[in-house]
Design a protein around this motif. Structure first.
Motif, PDB file in Angstrom:
ATOM      1  N   LEU A 262     -38.973  -2.194  13.538  1.00  0.00           N
ATOM      2  CA  LEU A 262     -39.485  -3.565  13.604  1.00  0.00           C
ATOM      3  C   LEU A 262     -40.889  -3.630  13.006  1.00  0.00           C
ATOM      4  CD1 LEU A 262     -38.302  -4.771  17.130  1.00  0.00           C
ATOM      5  CD2 LEU A 262     -37.327  -5.328  14.904  1.00  0.00           C
ATOM      6  N   ALA A 263     -41.678  -2.569  13.225  1.00  0.00           N
ATOM      7  CA  ALA A 263     -43.007  -2.500  12.598  1.00  0.00           C
ATOM      8  C   ALA A 263     -42.886  -2.439  11.081  1.00  0.00           C
ATOM      9  CB  ALA A 263     -43.772  -1.274  13.114  1.00  0.00           C
TER      10      ALA A 263
ATOM     11  N   LEU B  14     -44.759  -0.879  18.200  1.00  0.00           N
ATOM     12  CA  LEU B  14     -44.802  -2.095  17.372  1.00  0.00           C
ATOM     13  C   LEU B  14     -46.186  -2.724  17.393  1.00  0.00           C
ATOM     14  CD1 LEU B  14     -43.498  -4.361  15.732  1.00  0.00           C
ATOM     15  CD2 LEU B  14     -42.698  -5.379  17.879  1.00  0.00           C
TER      16      LEU B  14
ATOM     17  N   SER C 243     -44.607  -5.164   8.931  1.00  0.00           N
ATOM     18  CA  SER C 243     -45.625  -4.657   8.006  1.00  0.00           C
ATOM     19  C   SER C 243     -45.339  -5.120   6.589  1.00  0.00           C
ATOM     20  CB  SER C 243     -45.668  -3.122   8.042  1.00  0.00           C
ATOM     21  OG  SER C 243     -46.156  -2.653   9.263  1.00  0.00           O
TER      22      SER C 243
ATOM     23  N   ASP D  59     -41.109   1.041  22.565  1.00  0.00           N
ATOM     24  CA  ASP D  59     -40.938   0.242  21.330  1.00  0.00           C
ATOM     25  C   ASP D  59     -42.066  -0.777  21.190  1.00  0.00           C
ATOM     26  OD1 ASP D  59     -38.399   1.307  20.342  1.00  0.00           O
ATOM     27  OD2 ASP D  59     -37.536   0.407  22.132  1.00  0.00           O
ATOM     28  N   TRP D  60     -42.394  -1.439  22.290  1.00  0.00           N
ATOM     29  CA  TRP D  60     -43.480  -2.419  22.263  1.00  0.00           C
ATOM     30  C   TRP D  60     -44.814  -1.755  21.940  1.00  0.00           C
ATOM     31  CZ3 TRP D  60     -42.744  -7.358  21.772  1.00  0.00           C
ATOM     32  CH2 TRP D  60     -41.575  -7.947  22.260  1.00  0.00           C
TER      33      TRP D  60
ATOM     34  N   GLY E 249     -38.897   0.198  17.740  1.00  0.00           N
ATOM     35  CA  GLY E 249     -40.246  -0.337  17.540  1.00  0.00           C
ATOM     36  C   GLY E 249     -40.792  -0.005  16.174  1.00  0.00           C
TER      37      GLY E 249
ATOM     38  N   THR F 268     -48.981  -0.361  15.937  1.00  0.00           N
ATOM     39  CA  THR F 268     -48.954  -0.238  14.469  1.00  0.00           C
ATOM     40  C   THR F 268     -49.565  -1.472  13.802  1.00  0.00           C
ATOM     41  OG1 THR F 268     -46.947   1.119  14.552  1.00  0.00           O
ATOM     42  CG2 THR F 268     -47.472   0.070  12.457  1.00  0.00           C
TER      43      THR F 268
END
Length: 570
Positions: free
Chosen positions: A413-414, A9, A418, A5-6, A410, A12
């Motif tokens: 959250l991106a 994120l 964004s 996920d990190w 991730g 991206t």
């Protein structure tokens, strides 16, 4: 969050920033920096316009809005296509013919410098506040659910936006927004299909819609004439149209998007593209929220989705009472799931009598659930008057973090970050442009080379970025973040739109009448809002109408002593 996920994120977000800086690293003059060299194609304009409006607030608040109140919010956008047609026919041809850098430059040509300056200042006030909120919205929610430091998040989001916006100007905003819209819509579609996949095996999409409809979440149209009701067909088609006219026609954060078009036709096609797709996009995002509601009829949900609120009450003297309420909530959830399954079975058997009785049982349980949640809010507020009890903005992020598989967390959250970056970038770009060209350059006595104004525009963009971060750090959460942004806009937009309509269509009116009526109108609108005389959407139509009528009254007193108005738009 897992390591994957990190990676998704951070990868991206950094790729968007690096691409924006590299792609737009050269700006020869103000035209390049402010208008992107007038190179934008219609699809770039359309996506940039959509991305500017679709902030993180859209993807955090809108599903929560639908979860609690259903699909009625989509009526807010019904006036948008009408506004797009008017702007394409009237605003864009005039802006392009006069070759203006900003919308307010037109006002000086039509009226005078003080009217231009007033409109620019009104824009800076409302858009400066909105820029802070578009940073603050995702920060406060991610801070609450992930335990991240709020101020650090504000600084990270604001700094990422500042890097490529200051570096590349309008072109950087436009090229990065295409990537951001791709990330955003991909993430939302993936989330939607995962929600459907998590429903019980016999609950198809069609059944899910019927369950939502029976739960009164699909009541899209409200034809009532109650001006206190926030979202009706009439408020959307009138107040929503005036808000869209003002936002897309006079707000520099949007005007700058289509002034960068290669031609009038490219700009018009870009706005028509937005007008066609905006309502379906918002409808889909609301539908995601409705499907989240259906999902939580079969799966456990917190009594309040804001973890900070739950923590506050559980650490207070009311903890035992709240735990009793939570136990009641868990029992009720089991009953709701059973009622939903009974309704689904009645649908399959096409048993109308059973369908009606199970529907009534569902509605009764949903009403009890709503009562429990209101009691929880009251208890939380009693325990801690500072913490936010309204949890609409936390519904979707709770689902993302608790039910999506690793990797997709991730990505979603991106999506949120964004969206925050795309909207904030447009706002900072416009704030820097207005400050540099409408205030600094226009009031500077000596002429300077083009490179000087590029540097000044970058400096003002950086300054506004810092101001937005500071506003984000001191902001407080409101009833619902998407409503807060629209409320701020509605307080100012109607007045500014009225000024532009006077400039476009009423050659009889001259500068002094417009200037005085605009100041008085802004005071009246703020008073009307404070006294809560009407829903905020109606403020757009009210402010626009009031400034026009007042300008006519003032001009009538002064007309005999002035010469004819010069029409510079021909």
């Amino acid at each position: 969050m897992g390591k994957i996920d990190w990676i998704i994120l951070i990868g991206t977000l950094l790729s968007i920033v690096i691409y924006g800086v590299w792609k737009t690293r050269i700006n020869k003059d103000v035209s390049d920096y402010v208008l992107g060299g007038n190179k934008s194609k219609w699809w770039t304009i359309g996506l940039s316009v959509m991305a500017t409006q679709a902030s993180a607030i859209t993807f955090l608040s809108t599903p929560g809005q639908a979860f609690h109140d259903g699909m009625g919010f989509v009526q807010f956008y019904f006036g948008l296509p009408i506004a797009m047609i008017i702007i394409c026919m009237v605003f864009i041809p005039i802006y392009h013919r006069l070759k203006v850098y900003t919308a307010y430059e037109f006002l000086e040509r039509r009226f005078d410098l003080k009217t231009r300056t007033l409109a620019a200042i009104l824009f800076l006030i409302q858009r400066g506040l909105a820029a802070g909120i578009t940073i603050f919205a995702p920060s406060i929610i991610l801070s609450a659910v992930l335990g991240w430091d709020l101020k650090t998040l504000n600084i990270i989001i604001g700094s990422l936006v500042i890097i490529y916006t200051v570096s590349g100007g309008t072109n950087a905003v436009s090229v990065t927004q295409k990537q951001q819209m791709f990330v955003i819509m991909t993430g939302m579609f993936i989330a939607f299909f995962f929600i459907l996949g998590y429903l019980p095996a016999d609950i198809t999409f069609t059944k899910a819609l019927k369950i939502a409809g029976a739960s009164e979440k699909l009541n899209i149209l409200d034809f009532s004439l109650n001006t206190q009701s926030r979202y009706t067909f009439w408020s959307g088609i009138t107040g929503g149209m005036f808000l869209a006219l003002a936002y897309f026609g006079t707000d520099q954060s949007q005007v700058q998007r289509y002034l960068s078009g290669k031609s009038i036709r490219e700009s018009q096609l870009g706005l028509i593209f937005n007008g066609i797709l905006k309502i379906p996009m918002q409808f889909f995002i609301l539908l995601v929220g409705v499907m989240v509601f259906v999902f939580y009829q079969y799966n456990p949900s917190p009594l309040n989705f804001n973890p900070a609120a739950t923590k506050a009450v559980l650490e207070s003297d009311l903890a035992d009472n709240y735990k009793i309420l939570e136990e009641s909530h868990r029992t009720l959830e089991v009953e709701k799931a059973e009622a939903q399954l009974a309704f689904s079975k009645a649908l399959s058997l096409q048993d109308e009598q059973k369908k009606q009785s199970t529907k009534e049982e569902m509605l009764s349980l949903i009403a009890r659930d709503r009562s429990n949640r209101e009691a929880a809010k009251a208890m939380i507020h009693e325990a801690n008057t500072i913490v936010e009890v309204n949890d609409k903005d936390y519904v979707f992020i709770h689902f993302i973090l608790n039910y999506l598989p690793k990797g997709l967390i991730g990505l979603l959250l991106a999506v949120i970050l964004s969206a925050a970056m795309s909207s904030t970038a447009s706002e900072l770009n416009a704030l820097g442009t207005i400050s540099a060209l409408d205030l600094y350059k226009r009031n500077k006595k000596t002429n300077m080379p083009p490179e000087h104004y590029v540097k000044v525009s970058k400096l003002f963009t950086l300054l506004w970025g810092i101001i937005a971060i500071l506003i984000a750090c001191v902001a407080n959460l409101f009833d619902n973040l998407i409503q807060l942004v629209n409320i701020i806009g509605s307080i100012f937009y109607g007045n500014v739109l009225g000024i532009f309509l006077l400039a476009f269509f009423f050659k009889y009116i001259r500068s002094n009448a417009v200037f005085i009526s605009a100041i008085l109108t802004q005071i009246v609108v703020i008073i009307v809002f404070q006294l809560d005389w009407m829903s905020y959407l109606w403020l757009n139509a009210f402010g626009c109408t009031f400034v026009i009528l007042l300008a006519f009254v003032l001009e009538s007193f002064d007309r005999l002593h002035k010469g004819p108005t010069v029409d510079v738009t021909k």
